[in-house]
Scaffold this active site. Structure first.
Site, PDB file in Angstrom:
ATOM      1  N   ALA A  22       0.986  -0.016  -2.855  1.00 22.21           N
ATOM      2  CA  ALA A  22       2.373  -0.066  -2.391  1.00 22.21           C
ATOM      3  C   ALA A  22       3.200  -0.781  -3.454  1.00 22.21           C
ATOM      4  O   ALA A  22       2.996  -1.963  -3.724  1.00 22.21           O
ATOM      5  CB  ALA A  22       2.453  -0.817  -1.073  1.00 22.21           C
TER       6      ALA A  22
ATOM      7  N   SER B 109      -7.335   5.169  -1.990  1.00 24.47           N
ATOM      8  CA  SER B 109      -6.153   4.766  -1.230  1.00 24.47           C
ATOM      9  C   SER B 109      -5.364   3.708  -1.984  1.00 24.47           C
ATOM     10  O   SER B 109      -5.956   2.894  -2.684  1.00 24.47           O
ATOM     11  CB  SER B 109      -6.604   4.117   0.083  1.00 24.47           C
ATOM     12  OG  SER B 109      -6.431   4.983   1.148  1.00 24.47           O
ATOM     13  N   PRO B 110      -4.055   3.700  -1.779  1.00 22.61           N
ATOM     14  CA  PRO B 110      -3.288   2.590  -2.346  1.00 22.61           C
ATOM     15  C   PRO B 110      -3.745   1.280  -1.713  1.00 22.61           C
ATOM     16  O   PRO B 110      -3.806   1.181  -0.485  1.00 22.61           O
ATOM     17  CB  PRO B 110      -1.842   2.918  -1.961  1.00 22.61           C
ATOM     18  CG  PRO B 110      -1.918   3.979  -0.924  1.00 22.61           C
ATOM     19  CD  PRO B 110      -3.233   4.655  -1.028  1.00 22.61           C
TER      20      PRO B 110
ATOM     21  N   CYS C  87      -3.105  -2.915  -1.995  1.00 24.65           N
ATOM     22  CA  CYS C  87      -2.371  -4.033  -2.582  1.00 24.65           C
ATOM     23  C   CYS C  87      -3.339  -4.997  -3.260  1.00 24.65           C
ATOM     24  O   CYS C  87      -4.342  -5.398  -2.657  1.00 24.65           O
ATOM     25  CB  CYS C  87      -1.601  -4.782  -1.496  1.00 24.65           C
ATOM     26  SG  CYS C  87      -0.268  -3.810  -0.806  1.00 24.65           S
TER      27      CYS C  87
ATOM     28  N   TYR D 206       6.067  -1.276   7.805  1.00 22.48           N
ATOM     29  CA  TYR D 206       7.041  -1.608   6.767  1.00 22.48           C
ATOM     30  C   TYR D 206       8.351  -0.878   7.065  1.00 22.48           C
ATOM     31  O   TYR D 206       8.486  -0.223   8.108  1.00 22.48           O
ATOM     32  CB  TYR D 206       6.449  -1.279   5.385  1.00 22.48           C
ATOM     33  CG  TYR D 206       5.193  -2.119   5.116  1.00 22.48           C
ATOM     34  CD1 TYR D 206       5.255  -3.516   5.157  1.00 22.48           C
ATOM     35  CD2 TYR D 206       3.956  -1.528   4.890  1.00 22.48           C
ATOM     36  CE1 TYR D 206       4.120  -4.286   4.956  1.00 22.48           C
ATOM     37  CE2 TYR D 206       2.811  -2.296   4.682  1.00 22.48           C
ATOM     38  CZ  TYR D 206       2.898  -3.678   4.720  1.00 22.48           C
ATOM     39  OH  TYR D 206       1.783  -4.446   4.531  1.00 22.48           O
TER      40      TYR D 206
ATOM     41  N   ARG E 139     -11.652   0.312   1.183  1.00 20.51           N
ATOM     42  CA  ARG E 139     -12.660  -0.748   1.005  1.00 20.51           C
ATOM     43  C   ARG E 139     -13.955  -0.231   0.392  1.00 20.51           C
ATOM     44  O   ARG E 139     -14.589  -0.922  -0.402  1.00 20.51           O
ATOM     45  CB  ARG E 139     -12.989  -1.381   2.349  1.00 20.51           C
ATOM     46  CG  ARG E 139     -11.889  -2.298   2.822  1.00 20.51           C
ATOM     47  CD  ARG E 139     -12.137  -2.682   4.245  1.00 20.51           C
ATOM     48  NE  ARG E 139     -10.951  -2.368   5.002  1.00 20.51           N
ATOM     49  CZ  ARG E 139     -10.482  -3.110   5.986  1.00 20.51           C
ATOM     50  NH1 ARG E 139     -11.112  -4.190   6.359  1.00 20.51           N
ATOM     51  NH2 ARG E 139      -9.397  -2.780   6.611  1.00 20.51           N
TER      52      ARG E 139
ATOM     53  N   ARG F 139       2.672   8.599   3.556  1.00 22.43           N
ATOM     54  CA  ARG F 139       1.693   7.967   4.445  1.00 22.43           C
ATOM     55  C   ARG F 139       2.451   7.583   5.704  1.00 22.43           C
ATOM     56  O   ARG F 139       3.467   6.880   5.640  1.00 22.43           O
ATOM     57  CB  ARG F 139       1.081   6.738   3.767  1.00 22.43           C
ATOM     58  CG  ARG F 139      -0.110   6.216   4.548  1.00 22.43           C
ATOM     59  CD  ARG F 139      -0.940   5.224   3.768  1.00 22.43           C
ATOM     60  NE  ARG F 139      -2.312   5.293   4.213  1.00 22.43           N
ATOM     61  CZ  ARG F 139      -3.226   4.383   3.912  1.00 22.43           C
ATOM     62  NH1 ARG F 139      -2.931   3.358   3.155  1.00 22.43           N
ATOM     63  NH2 ARG F 139      -4.455   4.508   4.363  1.00 22.43           N
TER      64      ARG F 139
ATOM     65  N   GLN G 148       2.293   4.883  -4.764  1.00 20.86           N
ATOM     66  CA  GLN G 148       2.936   4.777  -3.448  1.00 20.86           C
ATOM     67  C   GLN G 148       4.186   3.906  -3.587  1.00 20.86           C
ATOM     68  O   GLN G 148       4.095   2.780  -4.094  1.00 20.86           O
ATOM     69  CB  GLN G 148       1.976   4.143  -2.445  1.00 20.86           C
ATOM     70  CG  GLN G 148       2.506   4.123  -1.021  1.00 20.86           C
ATOM     71  CD  GLN G 148       1.641   3.291  -0.081  1.00 20.86           C
ATOM     72  OE1 GLN G 148       1.382   2.115  -0.358  1.00 20.86           O
ATOM     73  NE2 GLN G 148       1.216   3.867   1.013  1.00 20.86           N
TER      74      GLN G 148
END
Ligand code: XEN
Length: 361
Positions: free
Chosen positions: A57, A22-23, A25, A182, A325, A230, A99
């Protein structure tokens, strides 16, 4: 053989398995530039065997960064350091994905480990923009400026330019960030969008920014590579977006060329008390979306057990599992999952440099 280790073809891209990073940050960039941290962080997960690695992101414009330390792809000079990362991911068997994002009213914040709160505009932060002049709340108290139609056109152009740079950098999988409170999600959700013009009010108007931006990016992103999104498919609270609405939105995005949805949820408000946290809690919703919107689907959220991931793919609830994670805990999760599931591919997941020394056990 476990279904998790079946290849997945989407357009001209073939993933070696159904496991995606997963993207996430990293809050480790300076003026948007990715650096050695990103190279090692992302590169390790490709070496660890994931089929798809999606860069965090990445802001399409400076004011769209969540924090001053976010990655960005708003300068031509960003292309080269991203190209180094994309090249390494591909060389090690993972499809390089990125992303693209704009944080809207959640921009101009501190790193999570430095408070996660808004930074004042005279202290290294900046003025934020959003569909409406309504603050997120909680730690993020800054009131954004309501975007004009000219602002909307400027941000859409920034998405187009960012997509072109992502292509130039060698990415082969593009994900538009329409989730997590966002900018795009702020347009979608009535909880953040109080506009009375053609971008607010009705469902048709609230999805206009998302559809227009997606359609504009589709024109510059080659048909041979997947264009994905997403989406927070539910806000979980009264007055927010619902799964039913999201299914309709996804049908329209699919007609506009969406190749896959990365099913996510929430974060349009600081109140997360109604989220039914638990292992794989988004799998049933992803399954419904896959069935009813008839679109390839990726699912994440609290998936850590290989058997749960395997069941989700084998039972056709999702085409891909997105691990976040768990991939931080174990970059070799694909290898360990193959061992646990008794898949004969386990040894071949490791790069040759390691496989000759590490026996499958
Ligand atoms: C645990 C992820 C959900 C909320 N966040 C989403 C982010 C960044 C920080 C927190 C994102 O989508 N970029």
């Amino acid at each position: 053989m476990a279904s998790l280790f079946n290849e997945f073809r989407l357009k001209d891209v073939v993933l070696r398995n159904r496991i995606a990073v997963s993207p996430m940050c990293q809050y480790s960039s300076d003026n948007g530039f990715p650096n050695d941290w990103h190279f090692v962080h992302l590169g390790s997960r490709a070496v660890g065997g994931a089929g798809l690695v999606v860069v965090e992101a990445t802001a399409v414009s400076p004011e769209g960064r969540i924090s001053p330390a976010d990655s960005g792809i708003y300068l031509d000079d960003h292309v080269q350091p991203f190209a180094k990362i994309a090249g390494f991911l591909k060389q090690h068997g993972a499809c390089p994905g990125i992303q693209l994002a704009h944080a809207g009213r959640k921009a101009s914040a501190n790193k999570p480990w430095e408070g996660d709160n808004h930074i004042d505009s005279d202290k290294g932060g900046w003025d934020t923009i959003a569909p409406s002049a309504v603050a997120f709340g909680g730690n993020l108290t800054k009131v954004p400026r309501a975007m004009s139609v000219e602002d909307i056109a400027r941000i859409q152009k920034a998405f187009i330019a960012a997509a072109k740079r992502a292509l130039a950098a060698g990415f082969e999988w593009l994900e538009l960030h329409l989730a997590h409170g966002y900018l795009a999600h702020e347009f979608y959700s009535p909880l953040a969008n109080h506009r009375t013009d053609q971008y607010g009010g009705s469902f048709e108007n609230r999805i206009r920014f998302l559809l227009e931006t997606f359609t504009a990016v589709r024109k510059v992103w080659p048909e041979r590579f997947p264009l994905t999104a997403r989406l927070s498919v539910t806000d979980w609270i009264e007055g927010g977006v619902t799964v039913e609405e999201s299914i309709e939105l996804l049908r329209r995005l699919k007609s506009a060329g969406l190749d896959l949805v990365d099913v996510s949820q929430g974060f349009i408000t600081p109140d997360i008390s109604q989220v039914p946290w638990g292992p794989g809690f988004m799998i049933p919703t992803a399954s419904r979306i896959r069935r009813e919107a008839e679109i390839p689907t990726a699912v994440g959220w609290m998936i850590s057990d290989p058997q749960q991931a395997e069941d989700a793919v084998r039972d056709q609830h999702a085409d891909l599992v997105m691990l976040a994670r768990e991939m931080l805990r174990d970059p070799y999760w694909p290898y360990h999952a193959a061992l646990k599931l008794g898949d004969e591919k386990a040894a071949s997941i490791l790069p040759v440099q390691y496989a000759r020394a590490v026996k499958a056990r």
